[in-house]
Write a protein that holds these residues in place. Structure first.
Motif, PDB file in Angstrom:
ATOM      1  N   LYS A  57       0.830  -1.195   0.000  1.00  0.00           N
ATOM      2  CA  LYS A  57       0.000   0.000   0.000  1.00  0.00           C
ATOM      3  C   LYS A  57       0.868   1.249   0.000  1.00  0.00           C
ATOM      4  N   ALA A  58       0.272   2.358  -0.406  1.00  0.00           N
ATOM      5  CA  ALA A  58       0.999   3.627  -0.430  1.00  0.00           C
ATOM      6  C   ALA A  58       1.497   3.958   0.971  1.00  0.00           C
ATOM      7  N   GLY A  59       2.791   4.267   1.072  1.00  0.00           N
ATOM      8  CA  GLY A  59       3.374   4.656   2.352  1.00  0.00           C
ATOM      9  C   GLY A  59       3.902   3.504   3.185  1.00  0.00           C
ATOM     10  N   GLU A  60       3.676   2.271   2.768  1.00  0.00           N
ATOM     11  CA  GLU A  60       4.173   1.126   3.526  1.00  0.00           C
ATOM     12  C   GLU A  60       5.650   0.878   3.237  1.00  0.00           C
ATOM     13  N   THR A  61       6.272   0.082   4.121  1.00  0.00           N
ATOM     14  CA  THR A  61       7.664  -0.326   3.953  1.00  0.00           C
ATOM     15  C   THR A  61       7.708  -1.828   3.744  1.00  0.00           C
ATOM     16  N   LEU A  62       8.401  -2.252   2.684  1.00  0.00           N
ATOM     17  CA  LEU A  62       8.533  -3.667   2.351  1.00  0.00           C
ATOM     18  C   LEU A  62       9.988  -4.080   2.435  1.00  0.00           C
ATOM     19  N   ALA A  63      10.252  -5.154   3.164  1.00  0.00           N
ATOM     20  CA  ALA A  63      11.591  -5.737   3.216  1.00  0.00           C
ATOM     21  C   ALA A  63      11.582  -7.029   2.404  1.00  0.00           C
ATOM     22  N   ILE A  64      12.567  -7.170   1.518  1.00  0.00           N
ATOM     23  CA  ILE A  64      12.714  -8.382   0.712  1.00  0.00           C
ATOM     24  C   ILE A  64      13.926  -9.134   1.230  1.00  0.00           C
ATOM     25  N   VAL A  65      13.711 -10.359   1.666  1.00  0.00           N
ATOM     26  CA  VAL A  65      14.787 -11.161   2.234  1.00  0.00           C
ATOM     27  C   VAL A  65      14.854 -12.494   1.503  1.00  0.00           C
ATOM     28  N   GLY A  66      15.927 -13.224   1.738  1.00  0.00           N
ATOM     29  CA  GLY A  66      16.080 -14.530   1.109  1.00  0.00           C
ATOM     30  C   GLY A  66      17.536 -14.886   0.949  1.00  0.00           C
ATOM     31  N   TYR A  67      17.766 -16.095   0.485  1.00  0.00           N
ATOM     32  CA  TYR A  67      19.135 -16.569   0.289  1.00  0.00           C
ATOM     33  C   TYR A  67      19.746 -15.903  -0.944  1.00  0.00           C
ATOM     34  N   LEU A 109       8.706   6.702  -4.113  1.00  0.00           N
ATOM     35  CA  LEU A 109       9.193   5.341  -3.913  1.00  0.00           C
ATOM     36  C   LEU A 109      10.704   5.381  -3.692  1.00  0.00           C
ATOM     37  N   LEU A 110      11.139   4.762  -2.587  1.00  0.00           N
ATOM     38  CA  LEU A 110      12.559   4.654  -2.266  1.00  0.00           C
ATOM     39  C   LEU A 110      12.919   3.174  -2.250  1.00  0.00           C
ATOM     40  N   VAL A 111      13.969   2.817  -2.990  1.00  0.00           N
ATOM     41  CA  VAL A 111      14.406   1.424  -3.087  1.00  0.00           C
ATOM     42  C   VAL A 111      15.872   1.353  -2.690  1.00  0.00           C
ATOM     43  N   PHE A 112      16.185   0.436  -1.775  1.00  0.00           N
ATOM     44  CA  PHE A 112      17.554   0.277  -1.297  1.00  0.00           C
ATOM     45  C   PHE A 112      17.923  -1.203  -1.373  1.00  0.00           C
ATOM     46  N   ASP A 113      18.910  -1.509  -2.204  1.00  0.00           N
ATOM     47  CA  ASP A 113      19.369  -2.884  -2.384  1.00  0.00           C
ATOM     48  C   ASP A 113      20.645  -3.081  -1.560  1.00  0.00           C
ATOM     49  N   GLU A 114      20.496  -3.707  -0.411  1.00  0.00           N
ATOM     50  CA  GLU A 114      21.615  -3.937   0.512  1.00  0.00           C
ATOM     51  C   GLU A 114      22.387  -2.646   0.766  1.00  0.00           C
ATOM     52  N   ASN A 122       3.816  16.502   9.140  1.00  0.00           N
ATOM     53  CA  ASN A 122       2.804  16.129  10.128  1.00  0.00           C
ATOM     54  C   ASN A 122       2.939  14.684  10.591  1.00  0.00           C
ATOM     55  N   GLY A 123       3.969  13.986  10.125  1.00  0.00           N
ATOM     56  CA  GLY A 123       4.192  12.618  10.558  1.00  0.00           C
ATOM     57  C   GLY A 123       3.550  11.564   9.682  1.00  0.00           C
ATOM     58  N   ASP A 124       2.730  11.956   8.701  1.00  0.00           N
ATOM     59  CA  ASP A 124       2.084  10.980   7.818  1.00  0.00           C
ATOM     60  C   ASP A 124       3.082  10.440   6.804  1.00  0.00           C
ATOM     61  N   ARG A 125       2.891   9.198   6.421  1.00  0.00           N
ATOM     62  CA  ARG A 125       3.765   8.580   5.415  1.00  0.00           C
ATOM     63  C   ARG A 125       3.531   9.233   4.045  1.00  0.00           C
ATOM     64  N   THR A 126       4.618   9.626   3.388  1.00  0.00           N
ATOM     65  CA  THR A 126       4.522  10.237   2.061  1.00  0.00           C
ATOM     66  C   THR A 126       5.308   9.460   1.009  1.00  0.00           C
ATOM     67  N   LYS A 127       6.031   8.418   1.444  1.00  0.00           N
ATOM     68  CA  LYS A 127       6.838   7.639   0.505  1.00  0.00           C
ATOM     69  C   LYS A 127       6.736   6.161   0.849  1.00  0.00           C
ATOM     70  N   THR A 128       6.708   5.353  -0.191  1.00  0.00           N
ATOM     71  CA  THR A 128       6.798   3.907  -0.031  1.00  0.00           C
ATOM     72  C   THR A 128       8.271   3.506  -0.059  1.00  0.00           C
ATOM     73  N   VAL A 129       8.648   2.586   0.812  1.00  0.00           N
ATOM     74  CA  VAL A 129      10.049   2.183   0.931  1.00  0.00           C
ATOM     75  C   VAL A 129      10.166   0.676   0.704  1.00  0.00           C
ATOM     76  N   ILE A 130      11.082   0.288  -0.171  1.00  0.00           N
ATOM     77  CA  ILE A 130      11.391  -1.127  -0.403  1.00  0.00           C
ATOM     78  C   ILE A 130      12.890  -1.302  -0.215  1.00  0.00           C
ATOM     79  N   TYR A 131      13.283  -2.259   0.601  1.00  0.00           N
ATOM     80  CA  TYR A 131      14.714  -2.505   0.747  1.00  0.00           C
ATOM     81  C   TYR A 131      14.996  -4.003   0.836  1.00  0.00           C
ATOM     82  N   ILE A 132      16.160  -4.360   0.326  1.00  0.00           N
ATOM     83  CA  ILE A 132      16.660  -5.737   0.403  1.00  0.00           C
ATOM     84  C   ILE A 132      17.682  -5.804   1.520  1.00  0.00           C
ATOM     85  N   THR A 133      17.608  -6.822   2.324  1.00  0.00           N
ATOM     86  CA  THR A 133      18.563  -6.956   3.416  1.00  0.00           C
ATOM     87  C   THR A 133      18.777  -8.425   3.753  1.00  0.00           C
TER      88      THR A 133
END
Length: 609
Positions: free
Chosen positions: A367-377, A524-529, A554-565
């Motif tokens: 969803k808009a403003g959520e943060t997603l972490a992608i993990v795996g081998y 949208l912010l994407v960070f790969d490791e 005001n503290g509301d989410r304005t960006k969606t974040v996806i990162y790999i870790t």
């Protein structure tokens, strides 16, 4: 230019007739007994006047031709680079496209004279006409000559070579007009031009070039350097070679000396019906005919190959990026102001020339403003998925929607303007800290405040302050541009390259991404490791910063974040987690939900803590 080239085509015949008339006049003077130094000097002055007029016209024609030819060469090279920068990764992955671009590059290089088959351009077609007119003129001259009864043996044994032409190079050569500063400037411009060309043609930099929209900036920087090298920009300083010296160097003095070499024959030939001038005209015309014919045939051979390469250039210019939607179906990105909503259904991806799917049956919803972490081998497809989501790669099957719109209907350029990212294989430019950070948002590249703010947010401010020249310190990156600063407006304080560790380079790359990430249009912010080489304290600072800039005043989410870790303790910070294995998402949910399932994520998490 076309008219002047045709006129220049008759110069050799005109020169031959003029010299023949002069020799005939000298023969008449000898026959009449009026052979004095004054008369000889008079004829020499008249010949020099004719040669000066010819040289002046040749200077005008050459100067005009150089301007037109260099302008056309610049435009062809710019067109090729512009097209190269427009093409995306899927297009460049096609072997047929690569072959076509190689042939197109060969055509473009032919304008520079570096081609393996020689120099040929469309302007040489006019040179062909000049050569043809010259050949025809020589043939006409030969057909009009008669020698009467002059013995050929006497003609062939006429004159031995004179020593006068041997001193011509010493007489006509000028002093070296290149001074040290000019040489340095040319070297810097050449290095900048080649470095920018390397950026445009390098596959390794392609993701960041597309994401950060570096194409126009690269093209502008290359254009400025290339124009200066081609002399298409007015020089601000430096003396020009004097017109008199240049004019003297263009005068055909060796032809004049060869004319006077025939004077000793007058005593032998004055009793025959053939004049020395006629004989000289015949000999020079015959020699010129062979030389011109040889040049004509060589140019024709190059012309045939040049036509095919020109066809490749035209075909390459018509290539369209595969990710570019058709004009009738293109939709503009509509910012939500709360981040980018992403919905993926049954997505699959296959690398070119591979029979195995790298991604298959990918399903996730953010969803808009959520943060997603992608993990795996390692090798599970995490980076590949991120590149598909960033519209660097195209997917083979399924659907990918952003804010409810099919991503294939969005112009990639428009989409990338609302995204910022740190790639796992981020670029390390051999340039200053300011340039390495500033390319994250080129419009503010020269803003000291923007650079300092990005460094501060990434936790790199103390690192940069410890460097010898601060933000002006030149960093030791990869091989591209190692010889000089390649970035527009960059003036490093030290010529010595400064090396950084892996973690220090990561801070620079994060600062680069934050140059754009702070802007309100980015959703949208994407960070790969992004913190793989950082310690726990620095890692916490980076993710706290990401959390900070992803929220509005005001503290509301304005960006969606996806990162790999790989650090599952970091993954706990995310709203949702996608566990990947063998190119697919095997588990998807919150941290607590995945632990409750006691599946692969739970097993990996318990093994890491």
């Amino acid at each position: 230019m076309f008219t002047l080239d045709l006129v220049r085509g008759i110069f050799p015949a005109f020169r031959g007739y003029s010299q023949a008339l002069m020799i005939d006049e000298l023969q008449r003077l000898i026959s009449s007994g009026d052979f004095t130094l004054a008369n000889i000097l008079r004829e020499a002055v008249m010949e020099l006047a004719r040669m000066s007029c010819e040289a002046a016209l040749d200077i005008i024609a050459t100067s005009n031709e150089n301007i037109v030819h260099n302008s056309a060469r610049f435009l062809v090279e710019r067109k090729q680079m512009e097209q190269k920068l427009r093409l995306d990764v899927p297009t460049l992955s096609d072997p047929l496209v690569r072959d076509l671009l190689q042939e197109s590059d060969a055509f473009v290089r032919s304008f520079n004279g570096f081609s393996a088959f020689g120099v040929f351009s469309p302007f040489d077609a006019m040179r062909l006409l000049t050569l043809i007119s010259e050949v025809l003129t020589h043939l006409w001259v030969l057909s009009s000559l008669t020698f009467g009864g002059t013995p050929l043996s006497i003609i062939l044994l006429s004159i031995t070579a004179s020593a006068l032409p041997s001193i011509l190079p010493w007489l006509t050569c000028g002093q070296n007009t290149w001074d040290h500063s000019d040489g340095q400037l040319e070297a810097r411009l050449t290095a900048k031009q080649e470095a920018m060309r390397g950026l445009a043609y390098s596959d390794s930099y392609r993701p960041e070039i597309l994401l950060f929209d570096l194409g126009p900036w690269i093209l502008k920087s290359w254009s400025r350097a290339r124009k200066s090298l081609l002399g298409l920009e007015r020089k601000q300083s430096g003396g020009d070679t004097s017109l008199s010296s240049y004019l003297l160097s263009r005068i055909y003095l060796s032809g004049m000396f060869s004319t006077f070499q025939n004077i000793p024959l007058l005593l032998v030939l004055h009793s025959t019906s053939t004049s020395v001038g006629t004989f000289t005209l015949y000999r020079n015309t015959l020699q010129s005919l062979f030389l011109t014919a040889e040049t004509l045939f060589r140019t024709l051979r190059m012309a045939f190959q040049g036509v095919f390469l020109m066809g490749a250039f035209c075909a390459a210019s018509a290539l369209k990026p595969r990710l570019q939607p058709e004009a009738h179906s293109t939709t503009s990105y509509d910012p939500s102001g709360a981040g980018m909503a992403i919905d993926v259904r049954n997505l699959s991806f296959r690398y070119p020339e591979s029979k195995i799917l790298a991604l298959s049956n990918i399903n996730l919803s953010v969803k808009a403003g959520e943060t997603l972490a992608i993990v795996g081998y390692n090798g599970s497809g995490k980076t590949t998925l991120v590149n598909v989501l960033l519209r660097i790669y195209d997917f083979e099957g399924g659907t990918l929607r952003v804010n409810g719109v099919d991503i294939r209907r969005l112009d990639p350029h428009d989409f990338h303007a609302h995204v910022s990212a740190v790639f796992q294989g981020f670029s390390k430019f051999s340039a200053s800290v300011k340039s390495n950070v500033g390319i994250g948002f080129v419009p503010e590249m020269n803003s000291a405040d923007a650079i300092d703010a990005a460094l501060e947010l990434a936790g790199a401010a103390d690192l940069v302050r410890s460097l010898p020249d601060g933000v002006r310190t030149r960093l030791d990156g990869d091989e591209l541009g190692r010889s000089c600063d390649v970035f527009c407006g960059d003036s490093a304080g030290s010529q010595k390259l400064h090396g950084l560790s892996g973690g220090e380079w990561q801070r620079i790359a994060i600062s680069r991404a934050l140059m754009r990430a702070r802007r309100p249009e980015v959703e949208l912010l994407v960070f790969d490791e992004p913190t793989s080489s950082l310690d726990a304290h620095a890692q916490k600072h980076v993710f706290d910063t990401i959390e900070q800039i992803s929220r509005g005043p005001n503290g509301d989410r304005t960006k969606t974040v996806i990162y790999i870790t790989h650090r599952l303790a970091t993954a706990r910070r995310a709203d949702k987690i996608a566990m990947m294995d063998n190119g697919t998402i095997v588990e998807f949910g919150t941290h607590e939900q995945l632990l409750t399932r006691n599946g692969r994520y739970a097993s990996l998490y318990h093994a890491s803590v």
